[in-house]
Design a protein around this motif. Sequence first.
Motif, PDB file in Angstrom:
ATOM      1  N   GLY A 135       0.794  -1.225   0.000  1.00 45.62           N
ATOM      2  CA  GLY A 135       0.000   0.000   0.000  1.00 45.62           C
ATOM      3  C   GLY A 135       0.824   1.272   0.000  1.00 45.62           C
ATOM      4  O   GLY A 135       0.259   2.376  -0.030  1.00 45.62           O
ATOM      5  N   ALA A 136       2.151   1.152   0.044  1.00 43.13           N
ATOM      6  CA  ALA A 136       3.015   2.335   0.018  1.00 43.13           C
ATOM      7  C   ALA A 136       2.923   3.027  -1.338  1.00 43.13           C
ATOM      8  O   ALA A 136       2.615   2.405  -2.357  1.00 43.13           O
ATOM      9  CB  ALA A 136       4.463   1.931   0.297  1.00 43.13           C
ATOM     10  N   ARG A 137       3.207   4.334  -1.334  1.00 41.58           N
ATOM     11  CA  ARG A 137       3.111   5.130  -2.552  1.00 41.58           C
ATOM     12  C   ARG A 137       4.500   5.546  -3.043  1.00 41.58           C
ATOM     13  O   ARG A 137       5.364   5.914  -2.255  1.00 41.58           O
ATOM     14  CB  ARG A 137       2.268   6.381  -2.320  1.00 41.58           C
ATOM     15  CG  ARG A 137       0.819   6.073  -1.977  1.00 41.58           C
ATOM     16  CD  ARG A 137       0.003   7.346  -1.778  1.00 41.58           C
ATOM     17  NE  ARG A 137       0.552   8.165  -0.709  1.00 41.58           N
ATOM     18  CZ  ARG A 137       0.903   9.451  -0.844  1.00 41.58           C
ATOM     19  NH1 ARG A 137       0.785  10.060  -2.016  1.00 41.58           N
ATOM     20  NH2 ARG A 137       1.366  10.116   0.182  1.00 41.58           N
ATOM     21  N   LEU A 138       4.683   5.487  -4.353  1.00 47.39           N
ATOM     22  CA  LEU A 138       5.891   5.975  -5.021  1.00 47.39           C
ATOM     23  C   LEU A 138       5.498   7.135  -5.916  1.00 47.39           C
ATOM     24  O   LEU A 138       4.622   7.009  -6.771  1.00 47.39           O
ATOM     25  CB  LEU A 138       6.528   4.864  -5.855  1.00 47.39           C
ATOM     26  CG  LEU A 138       7.704   5.253  -6.759  1.00 47.39           C
ATOM     27  CD1 LEU A 138       8.882   5.779  -5.951  1.00 47.39           C
ATOM     28  CD2 LEU A 138       8.144   4.068  -7.624  1.00 47.39           C
ATOM     29  N   ILE A 139       6.136   8.293  -5.701  1.00 46.46           N
ATOM     30  CA  ILE A 139       5.891   9.487  -6.509  1.00 46.46           C
ATOM     31  C   ILE A 139       7.124   9.735  -7.359  1.00 46.46           C
ATOM     32  O   ILE A 139       8.226   9.916  -6.831  1.00 46.46           O
ATOM     33  CB  ILE A 139       5.624  10.730  -5.637  1.00 46.46           C
ATOM     34  CG1 ILE A 139       4.633  10.417  -4.510  1.00 46.46           C
ATOM     35  CG2 ILE A 139       5.170  11.897  -6.506  1.00 46.46           C
ATOM     36  CD1 ILE A 139       3.292   9.953  -4.971  1.00 46.46           C
ATOM     37  N   ILE A 140       6.943   9.741  -8.673  1.00 40.89           N
ATOM     38  CA  ILE A 140       8.061   9.940  -9.602  1.00 40.89           C
ATOM     39  C   ILE A 140       7.775  11.143 -10.487  1.00 40.89           C
ATOM     40  O   ILE A 140       6.652  11.297 -10.994  1.00 40.89           O
ATOM     41  CB  ILE A 140       8.269   8.698 -10.490  1.00 40.89           C
ATOM     42  CG1 ILE A 140       8.748   7.510  -9.660  1.00 40.89           C
ATOM     43  CG2 ILE A 140       9.275   8.975 -11.605  1.00 40.89           C
ATOM     44  CD1 ILE A 140       8.975   6.253 -10.474  1.00 40.89           C
TER      45      ILE A 140
END
Length: 255
Positions: free
Chosen positions: A151-156
């Motif tokens: 459920g973690a988020r990665l912002i690129i």
Amino acid sequence: MAFGKILKNSVGKEISTADNKKALITKTAALGLGLIGLPHTGLRERERQIRDFIKNGKVKALDAGCGIGLYAFEMAKNGHHVTGIDLEKEKIDVARGISQRINANMNFMQGDLTNLRISEKFDLILCSEVIEHIVEDYKVIENLSKIMNHGARLIITVPRISSESWKINHQKFGHVRQGYREEELRQMLEKYGLRVTRIVLFDSPLATFAFRINEKLYDKKMLLGVLFYPLYFLTFFNYFKKDKYNGLLIEAVKI
């Protein structure tokens, strides 16, 4: 002001831009930065796009490719427990120096995103304007996915291949590729168990024009101080066709 409060605590430190322009932060420069913020239209527009994505909750966060820690400090200000990692020791030293001056409880480490040696896992990872500099970009995404909780988020954020991007000399900024298309980056993320939840396009033709003028004024500090906000104002005009935007932000969730 964006990053101004951070940079006014960096007196005596040398900071550098992506095209290797360097500047020593003097007391006068720090005062100016505290008043108007960082006079860089491109970075300020990206910060504006990223801002809402890093506000959610107080979680363990990683700034992957943190440089001198500008976004890391912003995440910490929002209450996150932040680690920053970067390949360049000099930038990590600057970030540590700033964190000590402002008594920030943050962790900065030197490391290679293609050979990542972090045992802990994170709930939020920001990787802004990084993978276009790295030949093994797939390896970076693979490594980041391994240290993300469910459920973690990665912002690129990355340069976007558009009908206008051919006008930009990407090699000048140390890029190994011109940029990415949305579908290309989506496929890369999905390969490593990440589901894309949001896509934002930014850096319109007017914003790109503003950045080019901004760049030409780099060594003309007084003139830049006067003209910065009129130039920055141009980055708010987003009434162009989709194919003309040069910036891409993608949020993905670990599934």
